[in-house]
Design a protein around this motif. Structure first.
Motif: not given
Ligand SMILES: Cc1cc2nc3c(=O)[nH]c(=O)nc-3n(C[C@H](O)[C@H](O)[C@H](O)COP(=O)(O)O)c2cc1C
Length: 360
Positions: A11-31
């Motif tokens: 249930d998303i609009q665009y077929p674009i997934v942001q990869a889960g990237m361990a190590g502090g990159i994927t801040t709540p704001k980014l996700v």
């Protein structure tokens, strides 16, 4: 226009997934920004304690009411070979000395408990769960299904994709060899499974019935349309998001990605004991001369942790891990929302352009 079996599944609009990237990159704001922009944001939670995973999930829920995912590592626990580990630790002491940090004694804890992490995913009713490095037990997969969580596994060969499909996952992330970060390979040796995205995606598509998500070297709307043309139902992008405004990546890491060229990454076991693609560093070169065997993940990852952290504090990128894929030259520093929306807009323009070619 971009409705695919995957956009419908989660249930998303665009077929674009942001990869889960361990190590502090994927801040709540980014996700949350990715999810709010119409893609699927993912928390890279492989290294998070259960408590910080819970806090992060709740922070994302505060920022979006759109679907998002959590990504974890399925780690095969192996008893470390003491002699191998000790030898490596003494070798790393030379680097510690050079960086002016303390020698390191024996390490007793290598990684977080997958069982405890997955319990948080279940408790928090996360909409999407993705994993890499293996396949969770049938019991875990059953619990995820019971909680109506959409499950995505990672494959780097057709055989791994078949194993994932047989295990009951809802969709498969197909990771080509261009990809930044760790290889998800679990069915064979990682160096034997370096198949490029262009070759791998259609071969997997021909062999499985579940939606396929192409990843590795996809940086913009051109990559999105190419992936859909190969039969994928979505793309998963990592490197493109490492440098975005909301990313928690170290400033020097972002700078290195932004200025690197396509021939400046390589696959190494040096940082973690598992094959991973990153920008070439002095640490990788130093480790090329290591005469012994590099201990397997997660042991080597734990052994090098203090070095990577000290290097980041000292602003010395040569001893940090700079995970990035071969698409590095296409990165630009923008907001996550801009990445998702410009990717979708560009994809539309590419389609129109292709249509123009048809009439030539
Ligand atoms: C910095 C970084 C960290 C990554 N960490 C993870 C991770 O924790 N879990 C995972 O499944 N994949 C991870 N990956 C791999 C991505 O899922 C994906 O396969 C890859 O980013 C796609 O290639 P690209 O980097 O060229 O977009 C990571 C990738 C990067 C660049």
């Amino acid at each position: 226009m971009f409705t695919t079996s995957f956009t419908q599944l989660v249930d998303i609009q665009y077929p674009i997934v942001q990869a889960g990237m361990a190590g502090g990159i994927t801040t709540p704001k980014l996700v949350a920004s990715v999810s709010n922009a119409g893609g699927l944001g993912t928390i890279g939670a492989g290294y998070l304690t259960p408590d910080s995973l819970r806090t992060t999930i709740r922070a994302v829920k505060e920022l979006t009411n759109r679907p998002f995912g959590v990504n974890l590592f399925v780690v095969q626990e192996t008893l470390p070979n003491e002699e191998e580990m000790e030898r490596m630790n003494r070798h790393l002491d030379l680097i510690r000395e050079m960086l002016g940090i303390e020698r390191r004694q024996r390490i007793y804890r290598y990684s977080e408990s997958f069982e405890d992490q997955i319990q948080v995913v279940l408790d928090e009713h996360v909409p999407v769960f993705s994993f890499t490095f293996g396949i969770p037990s049938q019991e875990v997969l059953k619990h995820l299904k019971h909680h109506r969580i959409v499950v995505l596994g990672t494959a780097t060969t057709v055989d791994e994709a078949l194993q994932l499909e047989a295990s009951g996952v809802d969709a498969i992330v197909v990771q080509g060899s261009e990809a930044g970060g760790h290889r998800g390979t679990f069915g064979t040796s990682a160096m034997d499974a370096l198949v490029g995205t262009m070759a791998l995606v259609p071969q997997v598509v021909d062999h499985v019935c579940v939606p396929v998500i192409a990843s590795g070297g996809i940086m913009d709307g051109r990559g999105l349309i190419a992936s859909l043309a190969l039969g994928a139902s979505a793309v998963q992008m990592g490197t493109a998001f490492v440098v975005c405004v909301e990313s928690g990546a170290h400033e020097l890491y972002k700078e290195a990605v932004l200025r690197s060229h396509e021939d400046e990454t390589q696959i190494t076991f040096a940082y973690s004991g598992k094959a991973a693609r990153g920008i070439r560093t002095k640490f990788m070169q130093d480790m090329n001369g290591y005469p012994g065997k590099i201990p397997p993940y997660p042991v080597q990852n734990a052994l090098t942790q203090d070095i990577r952290q000290a290097a980041a504090k000292q602003r010395n990128p040569e001893y940090m891990s700079l995970w990035a894929g071969q698409g590095v030259r296409l990165t630009t520093n923008r907001t996550a929302q801009a990445i998702v929306q410009e990717c979708a807009q560009e994809a539309m323009a590419v389609l129109e352009n292709l249509d123009g070619h048809r009439n030539l």
